[in-house]
Design a protein around this motif. Sequence first.
Motif, PDB file in Angstrom:
ATOM      1  N   LEU A   7       0.663  20.067   8.359  1.00 59.63           N
ATOM      2  CA  LEU A   7      -0.011  18.868   8.853  1.00 59.63           C
ATOM      3  C   LEU A   7       0.684  18.274  10.072  1.00 59.63           C
ATOM      4  CD1 LEU A   7      -1.005  17.093   5.520  1.00 59.63           C
ATOM      5  CD2 LEU A   7      -2.530  18.175   7.185  1.00 59.63           C
ATOM      6  N   VAL A   8       2.016  18.218  10.027  1.00 60.07           N
ATOM      7  CA  VAL A   8       2.776  17.674  11.164  1.00 60.07           C
ATOM      8  C   VAL A   8       2.535  18.510  12.418  1.00 60.07           C
ATOM      9  CG1 VAL A   8       5.110  17.320  12.074  1.00 60.07           C
ATOM     10  CG2 VAL A   8       4.531  16.522   9.784  1.00 60.07           C
ATOM     11  N   LEU A   9       2.601  19.831  12.294  1.00 64.27           N
ATOM     12  CA  LEU A   9       2.373  20.692  13.453  1.00 64.27           C
ATOM     13  C   LEU A   9       0.963  20.541  14.012  1.00 64.27           C
ATOM     14  CD1 LEU A   9       4.200  23.984  12.420  1.00 64.27           C
ATOM     15  CD2 LEU A   9       4.839  22.424  14.267  1.00 64.27           C
ATOM     16  N   ILE A  63       2.995  18.790  21.433  1.00 62.09           N
ATOM     17  CA  ILE A  63       3.507  20.152  21.543  1.00 62.09           C
ATOM     18  C   ILE A  63       2.363  21.058  22.005  1.00 62.09           C
ATOM     19  CG2 ILE A  63       5.352  19.867  19.847  1.00 62.09           C
ATOM     20  CD1 ILE A  63       3.600  21.178  17.764  1.00 62.09           C
ATOM     21  N   GLY A  64       2.699  22.272  22.355  1.00 65.47           N
ATOM     22  CA  GLY A  64       1.715  23.206  22.903  1.00 65.47           C
ATOM     23  C   GLY A  64       0.812  23.829  21.855  1.00 65.47           C
ATOM     24  N   TRP A  65       0.121  24.862  22.291  1.00 60.88           N
ATOM     25  CA  TRP A  65      -0.857  25.559  21.458  1.00 60.88           C
ATOM     26  C   TRP A  65      -0.241  26.122  20.178  1.00 60.88           C
ATOM     27  CZ3 TRP A  65       0.194  30.455  20.111  1.00 60.88           C
ATOM     28  CH2 TRP A  65       1.132  31.144  20.883  1.00 60.88           C
ATOM     29  N   TRP A  66       1.035  26.447  20.217  1.00 59.64           N
ATOM     30  CA  TRP A  66       1.669  27.059  19.050  1.00 59.64           C
ATOM     31  C   TRP A  66       1.682  26.126  17.846  1.00 59.64           C
ATOM     32  CZ3 TRP A  66       5.904  24.649  17.093  1.00 59.64           C
ATOM     33  CH2 TRP A  66       6.567  23.752  17.936  1.00 59.64           C
ATOM     34  N   GLY A  67       1.504  24.843  18.067  1.00 63.98           N
ATOM     35  CA  GLY A  67       1.448  23.893  16.964  1.00 63.98           C
ATOM     36  C   GLY A  67       0.265  24.144  16.035  1.00 63.98           C
ATOM     37  N   TRP A  68      -0.773  24.772  16.576  1.00 61.38           N
ATOM     38  CA  TRP A  68      -1.932  25.110  15.747  1.00 61.38           C
ATOM     39  C   TRP A  68      -1.590  26.191  14.724  1.00 61.38           C
ATOM     40  CZ3 TRP A  68      -5.680  21.828  15.415  1.00 61.38           C
ATOM     41  CH2 TRP A  68      -5.926  20.969  16.480  1.00 61.38           C
ATOM     42  N   LEU A  69      -0.455  26.834  14.882  1.00 60.89           N
ATOM     43  CA  LEU A  69      -0.010  27.792  13.869  1.00 60.89           C
ATOM     44  C   LEU A  69       0.331  27.086  12.557  1.00 60.89           C
ATOM     45  CD1 LEU A  69       2.225  30.179  16.005  1.00 60.89           C
ATOM     46  CD2 LEU A  69      -0.083  30.595  15.141  1.00 60.89           C
ATOM     47  N   ILE A  80      -1.628  25.764  10.809  1.00 63.23           N
ATOM     48  CA  ILE A  80      -2.712  26.083   9.883  1.00 63.23           C
ATOM     49  C   ILE A  80      -2.225  27.074   8.824  1.00 63.23           C
ATOM     50  CG2 ILE A  80      -4.961  27.254   9.727  1.00 63.23           C
ATOM     51  CD1 ILE A  80      -5.598  25.995  12.482  1.00 63.23           C
ATOM     52  N   LEU A  81      -1.343  27.988   9.216  1.00 60.10           N
ATOM     53  CA  LEU A  81      -0.851  29.003   8.272  1.00 60.10           C
ATOM     54  C   LEU A  81      -0.067  28.406   7.106  1.00 60.10           C
ATOM     55  CD1 LEU A  81       0.124  31.806  10.791  1.00 60.10           C
ATOM     56  CD2 LEU A  81      -1.889  31.692   9.318  1.00 60.10           C
ATOM     57  N   PRO A  82       0.976  27.603   7.362  1.00 61.98           N
ATOM     58  CA  PRO A  82       1.675  27.024   6.205  1.00 61.98           C
ATOM     59  C   PRO A  82       0.789  26.060   5.414  1.00 61.98           C
ATOM     60  CG  PRO A  82       2.618  26.177   8.238  1.00 61.98           C
ATOM     61  CD  PRO A  82       1.658  27.262   8.615  1.00 61.98           C
ATOM     62  N   LEU A  83      -0.122  25.367   6.094  1.00 56.09           N
ATOM     63  CA  LEU A  83      -1.029  24.466   5.391  1.00 56.09           C
ATOM     64  C   LEU A  83      -1.902  25.245   4.410  1.00 56.09           C
ATOM     65  CD1 LEU A  83      -2.275  21.660   4.974  1.00 56.09           C
ATOM     66  CD2 LEU A  83      -3.830  22.190   6.857  1.00 56.09           C
ATOM     67  N   LEU A  84      -2.504  26.327   4.862  1.00 57.93           N
ATOM     68  CA  LEU A  84      -3.365  27.132   3.990  1.00 57.93           C
ATOM     69  C   LEU A  84      -2.595  27.788   2.849  1.00 57.93           C
ATOM     70  CD1 LEU A  84      -5.818  28.840   6.497  1.00 57.93           C
ATOM     71  CD2 LEU A  84      -6.306  27.027   4.855  1.00 57.93           C
ATOM     72  N   THR A  85      -1.422  28.334   3.151  1.00 54.91           N
ATOM     73  CA  THR A  85      -0.645  28.988   2.087  1.00 54.91           C
ATOM     74  C   THR A  85      -0.174  27.963   1.058  1.00 54.91           C
ATOM     75  OG1 THR A  85       1.407  28.909   3.383  1.00 54.91           O
ATOM     76  CG2 THR A  85       0.097  30.935   3.507  1.00 54.91           C
ATOM     77  N   GLY A  86       0.081  26.747   1.497  1.00 55.45           N
ATOM     78  CA  GLY A  86       0.450  25.690   0.551  1.00 55.45           C
ATOM     79  C   GLY A  86      -0.722  25.255  -0.304  1.00 55.45           C
ATOM     80  N   LEU A  87      -1.902  25.177   0.293  1.00 47.48           N
ATOM     81  CA  LEU A  87      -3.076  24.737  -0.444  1.00 47.48           C
ATOM     82  C   LEU A  87      -3.558  25.777  -1.457  1.00 47.48           C
ATOM     83  CD1 LEU A  87      -5.147  22.966   2.363  1.00 47.48           C
ATOM     84  CD2 LEU A  87      -3.833  21.901   0.524  1.00 47.48           C
ATOM     85  N   VAL A  88      -3.503  27.046  -1.098  1.00 51.94           N
ATOM     86  CA  VAL A  88      -3.974  28.090  -2.019  1.00 51.94           C
ATOM     87  C   VAL A  88      -2.853  28.616  -2.922  1.00 51.94           C
ATOM     88  CG1 VAL A  88      -5.873  28.785  -0.535  1.00 51.94           C
ATOM     89  CG2 VAL A  88      -3.708  29.987  -0.365  1.00 51.94           C
ATOM     90  N   ARG A  89      -1.627  28.181  -2.671  1.00 43.35           N
ATOM     91  CA  ARG A  89      -0.445  28.549  -3.470  1.00 43.35           C
ATOM     92  C   ARG A  89      -0.154  30.046  -3.466  1.00 43.35           C
ATOM     93  NH1 ARG A  89       0.544  24.869  -8.580  1.00 43.35           N
ATOM     94  NH2 ARG A  89       2.571  25.644  -8.001  1.00 43.35           N
ATOM     95  N   TYR A  90      -0.487  30.680  -2.367  1.00 40.36           N
ATOM     96  CA  TYR A  90      -0.213  32.117  -2.237  1.00 40.36           C
ATOM     97  C   TYR A  90       0.239  32.407  -0.811  1.00 40.36           C
ATOM     98  CZ  TYR A  90      -0.712  37.149  -2.102  1.00 40.36           C
ATOM     99  OH  TYR A  90      -0.460  38.482  -1.949  1.00 40.36           O
ATOM    100  N   CYS A  91       1.363  33.106  -0.689  1.00 42.58           N
ATOM    101  CA  CYS A  91       1.883  33.538   0.601  1.00 42.58           C
ATOM    102  C   CYS A  91       1.860  35.064   0.623  1.00 42.58           C
ATOM    103  CB  CYS A  91       3.298  33.028   0.816  1.00 42.58           C
ATOM    104  SG  CYS A  91       4.035  33.584   2.365  1.00 42.58           S
ATOM    105  N   PRO A  92       1.084  35.670   1.525  1.00 41.84           N
ATOM    106  CA  PRO A  92       0.986  37.125   1.549  1.00 41.84           C
ATOM    107  C   PRO A  92       2.293  37.822   1.934  1.00 41.84           C
ATOM    108  CG  PRO A  92      -0.347  36.156   3.299  1.00 41.84           C
ATOM    109  CD  PRO A  92       0.201  35.039   2.488  1.00 41.84           C
ATOM    110  N   LEU A  93       3.211  37.117   2.541  1.00 38.92           N
ATOM    111  CA  LEU A  93       4.485  37.710   2.934  1.00 38.92           C
ATOM    112  C   LEU A  93       5.454  37.817   1.749  1.00 38.92           C
ATOM    113  CD1 LEU A  93       6.062  38.799   5.358  1.00 38.92           C
ATOM    114  CD2 LEU A  93       6.851  36.472   5.784  1.00 38.92           C
ATOM    115  N   TYR A  94       5.348  36.905   0.788  1.00 37.76           N
ATOM    116  CA  TYR A  94       6.267  36.900  -0.341  1.00 37.76           C
ATOM    117  C   TYR A  94       6.283  38.201  -1.140  1.00 37.76           C
ATOM    118  CZ  TYR A  94       7.874  32.020  -0.142  1.00 37.76           C
ATOM    119  OH  TYR A  94       8.476  30.845   0.198  1.00 37.76           O
TER     120      TYR A  94
END
Length: 68
Positions: A18-20, A29-35, A37-51
């Motif tokens: 959310l902060v980013l 901050i620049g366009w990279w702040g839109w990234l 979205i990734l931690p936000l989604l993984t937090g909401l669905v409680r699944y990280c594909p990298l883990y």
Amino acid sequence: MKTNVGGLDRILRVILGLVLIILAASGVIGWWGWLGILPLLTGLVRYCPLYPLLGLSTCPLQARQSGR
């Protein structure tokens, strides 16, 4: 898809995401702040594909299930 993101990890991911996103939307901050979205989604669905690739899980329920 099993849950692999635990409580504190989930909260931190959602807050960071959310902060980013807010900083990117406001132009601080620049366009990279839109990234954020990734931690936000993984937090909401409680699944990280990298883990699973790294053999990690921060979910205490996952640890209890695998110990059977």
